[in-house]
Enzyme design. Sequence first.
Site, mmCIF file in Angstrom:
data_model
loop_
_atom_site.group_PDB
_atom_site.id
_atom_site.type_symbol
_atom_site.label_atom_id
_atom_site.label_comp_id
_atom_site.label_asym_id
_atom_site.label_seq_id
_atom_site.Cartn_x
_atom_site.Cartn_y
_atom_site.Cartn_z
ATOM 1 C CD GLU A 218 -19.374 -16.822 50.914
ATOM 2 O OE1 GLU A 218 -20.367 -16.143 50.543
ATOM 3 O OE2 GLU A 218 -18.863 -17.738 50.001
ATOM 4 C CG ASP A 274 -17.044 -23.360 43.894
ATOM 5 O OD1 ASP A 274 -17.775 -23.108 42.706
ATOM 6 O OD2 ASP A 274 -17.336 -24.104 44.862
ATOM 7 C CB CYS A 301 -22.129 -23.662 38.746
ATOM 8 S SG CYS A 301 -22.457 -21.856 39.393
#
Length: 345
Positions: A218, A274, A301
């Site tokens: 991340e 993701d 998304c």
Amino acid sequence: MVGMENPYHYRNKVNSAFARKKDGTIISGIYEKGTHKVVPVDECLLEDQRADAIIRDIRSLLKSFKIMIYNEDSGYGLLRHVMVRTGFASGEIMVVLVCVSPVFPSKNNFVKALRKLHPEITTIVLNVNDRTDSMVLGKRDIVLFGRGYIEDELCGCTFRISPQSFYQVNPAQTEKLYGLALEYADLTGNETVWDLYCGIGTISLFLAQKAKKVYGVEIVPEAIADAKNNAKINEIENAEFFVGKSEEILPAYYEQYAKDHPGEHAHADVIVVDPPRKGCEENLLHTMASMQPDRIVYVSCDSATLARDVKVLGELGYEVKKVRGVDQFPMTCHVECVVALHRVD
């Protein structure tokens, strides 16, 4: 499509922009699309009702405390935004006052007055944002009350959420979304898994309960600090986290492994991604395929960038086996998708 049983008041994070009208009235709400013009919102069918009530009361306190609203054109004023985060399972509530300066007049009395109106608030944070871009939060957080974070439970794990943390805004649907990701990963307990764009480690920690080893990546340092804390809180020892861009960390790891192990290449059994709406950079997709995982689970998304990336992965030897849509944001045009891709032998 995985629907939501009760698709109202599901947002556990509410960002409210503030503005002052010409007659001096203070308004709060959301920006009109493509502008920084504030559309007043007192309550919204998508937002947590406790958060809406807190924002309304903050607005009423500003006048009595003579707190000036920041004006983007003139550069004067103090308060820019208020962000409220609520724990879906825990009931804990965080209020973040986003200001251009760390100096907040009568801050102790302001905190006292707000807590008197809303004793359910568990922490209040002053976030300093003196930037001129459209980012809501700045990098500096000053805790005015409480621990500076809230905790919530999701899929049997406890997560610490700080002001900067990425955490899905609809926990009820997130449990369904991540449940699908876990199902598509099809873990037996012997796998090495990479979780890219891992945030505060939500998917990583679910995977770690069923995998041999999980590596999370991340770019946000605060999120990785939360992820490491979350692993400790949940007594998970087989998850390791790296700070940096997935597009840089994974290729660097792959190259270093080849140097350290001549004639071999780094391997993953499963890779979960993701990414944000822009999807994955092509070099990352190539590195993922080079690691020859048996399965890639892509949580998306944005269906357009998902289609683009799945096409590239198809050319690199991966075939779509399953795909499911999740109505993660009811009453909006956005949808989450989970795709299972398997390596073609």
